[in-house]
Design a protein around this motif. Structure first.
Motif, mmCIF file in Angstrom:
data_model
loop_
_atom_site.group_PDB
_atom_site.id
_atom_site.type_symbol
_atom_site.label_atom_id
_atom_site.label_comp_id
_atom_site.label_asym_id
_atom_site.label_seq_id
_atom_site.Cartn_x
_atom_site.Cartn_y
_atom_site.Cartn_z
ATOM 1 N N MET A 155 0.806 -1.234 0.012
ATOM 2 C CA MET A 155 0.030 -0.107 -0.095
ATOM 3 C C MET A 155 0.888 1.273 0.202
ATOM 4 S SD MET A 155 -1.450 -0.297 3.853
ATOM 5 C CE MET A 155 -2.499 1.080 3.580
ATOM 6 N N ASN A 156 0.243 2.300 -0.293
ATOM 7 C CA ASN A 156 1.034 3.596 -0.444
ATOM 8 C C ASN A 156 1.948 3.851 0.834
ATOM 9 O OD1 ASN A 156 1.893 6.297 -0.607
ATOM 10 N ND2 ASN A 156 -0.193 7.019 -1.305
ATOM 11 N N THR A 157 3.250 4.326 0.633
ATOM 12 C CA THR A 157 4.150 4.366 1.727
ATOM 13 C C THR A 157 4.009 5.842 2.406
ATOM 14 O OG1 THR A 157 5.720 5.225 0.092
ATOM 15 C CG2 THR A 157 5.812 2.863 0.538
ATOM 16 N N ASP A 158 2.905 6.492 1.828
ATOM 17 C CA ASP A 158 2.717 7.879 2.722
ATOM 18 C C ASP A 158 2.548 7.602 4.404
ATOM 19 O OD1 ASP A 158 1.811 10.247 3.889
ATOM 20 O OD2 ASP A 158 0.551 10.749 2.188
ATOM 21 N N PRO A 159 3.227 7.894 5.079
ATOM 22 C CA PRO A 159 3.079 7.544 6.730
ATOM 23 C C PRO A 159 1.837 8.250 7.272
ATOM 24 C CG PRO A 159 4.892 9.177 6.305
ATOM 25 C CD PRO A 159 4.436 8.742 5.219
ATOM 26 N N SER A 160 1.316 9.075 6.650
ATOM 27 C CA SER A 160 0.094 9.559 6.910
ATOM 28 C C SER A 160 -1.158 8.608 6.817
ATOM 29 C CB SER A 160 -0.260 11.049 6.515
ATOM 30 O OG SER A 160 -0.791 10.816 5.161
ATOM 31 N N THR A 161 -1.148 7.631 5.909
ATOM 32 C CA THR A 161 -2.097 6.959 5.485
ATOM 33 C C THR A 161 -2.152 5.553 6.174
ATOM 34 O OG1 THR A 161 -0.713 5.845 3.766
ATOM 35 C CG2 THR A 161 -2.064 7.813 3.130
ATOM 36 N N PHE A 200 -0.696 -3.360 8.658
ATOM 37 C CA PHE A 200 -1.026 -1.809 8.283
ATOM 38 C C PHE A 200 -2.204 -1.449 8.927
ATOM 39 C CE2 PHE A 200 2.165 -3.879 5.569
ATOM 40 C CZ PHE A 200 3.165 -3.144 5.205
ATOM 41 N N ALA A 201 -2.399 -0.771 9.835
ATOM 42 C CA ALA A 201 -3.422 -0.204 10.527
ATOM 43 C C ALA A 201 -3.702 1.036 9.602
ATOM 44 C CB ALA A 201 -3.375 0.217 11.963
ATOM 45 N N CYS A 202 -5.097 0.997 9.044
ATOM 46 C CA CYS A 202 -5.617 2.191 8.235
ATOM 47 C C CYS A 202 -7.096 2.205 7.895
ATOM 48 C CB CYS A 202 -5.071 1.859 6.947
ATOM 49 S SG CYS A 202 -5.237 0.375 5.801
ATOM 50 N N PRO A 203 -7.575 3.151 7.659
ATOM 51 C CA PRO A 203 -9.015 3.296 7.514
ATOM 52 C C PRO A 203 -9.308 2.168 6.422
ATOM 53 C CG PRO A 203 -8.019 5.364 7.499
ATOM 54 C CD PRO A 203 -6.980 4.279 7.136
ATOM 55 N N PRO A 204 -10.747 1.960 6.561
ATOM 56 C CA PRO A 204 -11.234 1.038 5.372
ATOM 57 C C PRO A 204 -11.206 1.793 3.947
ATOM 58 C CG PRO A 204 -12.679 0.585 7.168
ATOM 59 C CD PRO A 204 -11.616 1.836 7.669
ATOM 60 N N GLY A 205 -10.817 1.125 2.992
ATOM 61 C CA GLY A 205 -10.909 1.765 1.461
ATOM 62 C C GLY A 205 -9.473 2.245 1.057
ATOM 63 N N ASN A 206 -8.265 2.033 1.714
ATOM 64 C CA ASN A 206 -7.201 2.017 1.167
ATOM 65 C C ASN A 206 -6.836 1.094 0.006
ATOM 66 O OD1 ASN A 206 -6.728 4.183 3.086
ATOM 67 N ND2 ASN A 206 -4.578 3.587 3.669
ATOM 68 N N PRO A 207 -6.380 1.676 -1.066
ATOM 69 C CA PRO A 207 -5.999 0.744 -2.172
ATOM 70 C C PRO A 207 -4.912 -0.118 -1.901
ATOM 71 C CG PRO A 207 -6.194 2.991 -3.021
ATOM 72 C CD PRO A 207 -6.276 2.961 -1.574
ATOM 73 N N ILE A 208 -5.086 -1.681 -2.248
ATOM 74 C CA ILE A 208 -4.192 -2.583 -1.784
ATOM 75 C C ILE A 208 -3.713 -3.047 -3.250
ATOM 76 C CG2 ILE A 208 -3.554 -4.643 -0.801
ATOM 77 C CD1 ILE A 208 -4.509 -2.500 1.013
#
Length: 305
Positions: free
Chosen positions: A162-168, A194-202
């Motif tokens: 997933m996106n490496t942007d640490p804010s995501t 990787f804890a993240c909100p639902p909907g992050n592209p994988i």
């Protein structure tokens, strides 16, 4: 006495002398042989010849045995390099030594050689022949995989999922042993979370084929497995949406779905695993989380709306 009668007696006497000579000679020969064999302990000529031939064959068999030892040692070195280097590099499973060194079947295969010095040599030759055949087939397998080795770099799962942007995202659980958040006891964690909100592209982390895309009510929830070849498989779990199906060919950077909180889970995250030759390995070995987000997003293909 008539001359003819005298000549006849002389001939008879000569025959008797000749016969006696043969008898005496034979007796002397028998005595000599008895003395030679039973007193001096020497062998009969035929026995001596057989012993000499036996010694010659024993020497040849010993030489063959030593040659087989050398051949077996050389073949063992080839087998070790094949398992630890050639097959390992291309993600092929090792060939167990029990398979390489097994003998040939057949209960009565060596029945004619029982009790002879050739029995062990014949068995060893058969085992060496089988080992050499298996090694030859192994080299064929390596050569076949080598033809596609140019694609190996793109198949190895070498980027973050997933996106490496640490804010995501937040790395909530690394690979290794930890206290299970649901069970409470120490358990091996076979991937990275990787804890993240639902909907992050994988994204697929390497080229491969989707071998599993399914939903489990417990466990992994919605998850995808990709076989990358060369011994590598990756798993992406707890997703909210799957954008691929089984049998689909994917490329590194293809979007395969969205993160979520499906399955056995305490909070929304992506659980990501790398499996190499049927063993879980640390996914961190195969990615650079410090990669700039811009570079990462230029490399992947954005998901369809």
């Amino acid at each position: 006495m008539a001359p003819s009668e005298k000549n006849g007696r002389l001939k008879h006497f000569g025959s008797v002398q000749l016969l006696m000579s043969f008898i005496v000679g034979g007796m002397l020969f028998l005595f000599y042989m008895w003395f030679y064999v039973f007193v001096l302990g020497a062998d009969l000529p035929k026995t001596a010849i057989l012993k000499l031939q036996n010694a010659i064959w024993s020497t040849r068999i010993d030489q063959m045995s030593k040659q087989l030892d050398r051949y077996s040692e050389l073949l063992s070195l080839m087998e070790m390099r094949d398992n630890r280097i050639y097959r390992s590099v291309y993600g092929l499973d090792e060939i167990p030594q029990a398979v390489r060194g097994s003998g040939l079947g057949g209960e009565h295969r060596y029945a004619a050689l029982e009790g002879t010095a050739l029995l062990d040599i014949t068995r060893r030759l058969d085992v060496l022949e089988k080992r050499a055949y298996i090694q030859s087939k192994s080299f064929d397998d390596v050569a076949a995989v080598q033809q596609t080795a140019g694609d190996m770099a793109s198949h190895i799962p070498a980027i973050p999922p997933m996106n490496t942007d640490p804010s995501t995202y937040r790395m909530s659980s690394p690979f290794g042993y930890r206290s299970d958040p649901l069970l409470g006891y120490t358990k091996r964690h076979t991937g990275m979370d990787f804890a993240c909100p639902p909907g992050n592209p994988i994204y697929a982390t390497g080229d491969g084929v989707v071998v599993l895309a399914k939903y489990d009510h417990s466990g992994y929830g919605r998850h995808v497995e990709i076989d990358h070849g060369f011994g590598y498989v990756t798993r992406y779990a707890h997703m909210s949406r799957l954008d691929v199906e089984e049998g689909q060919v994917v490329r590194r950077g293809d979007c395969i779905g969205l993160s979520g909180r499906s399955g056995r889970i305490t909070g929304p995250h992506l659980h990501y695993e790398v499996i190499y030759r049927n063993n879980y390995v640390n996914p961190a070995w195969y990615m650079d989380l410090d990669m700039p987000s811009k570079d990462y997003m230029e490399m992947v293909r954005k998901p369809a709306k």
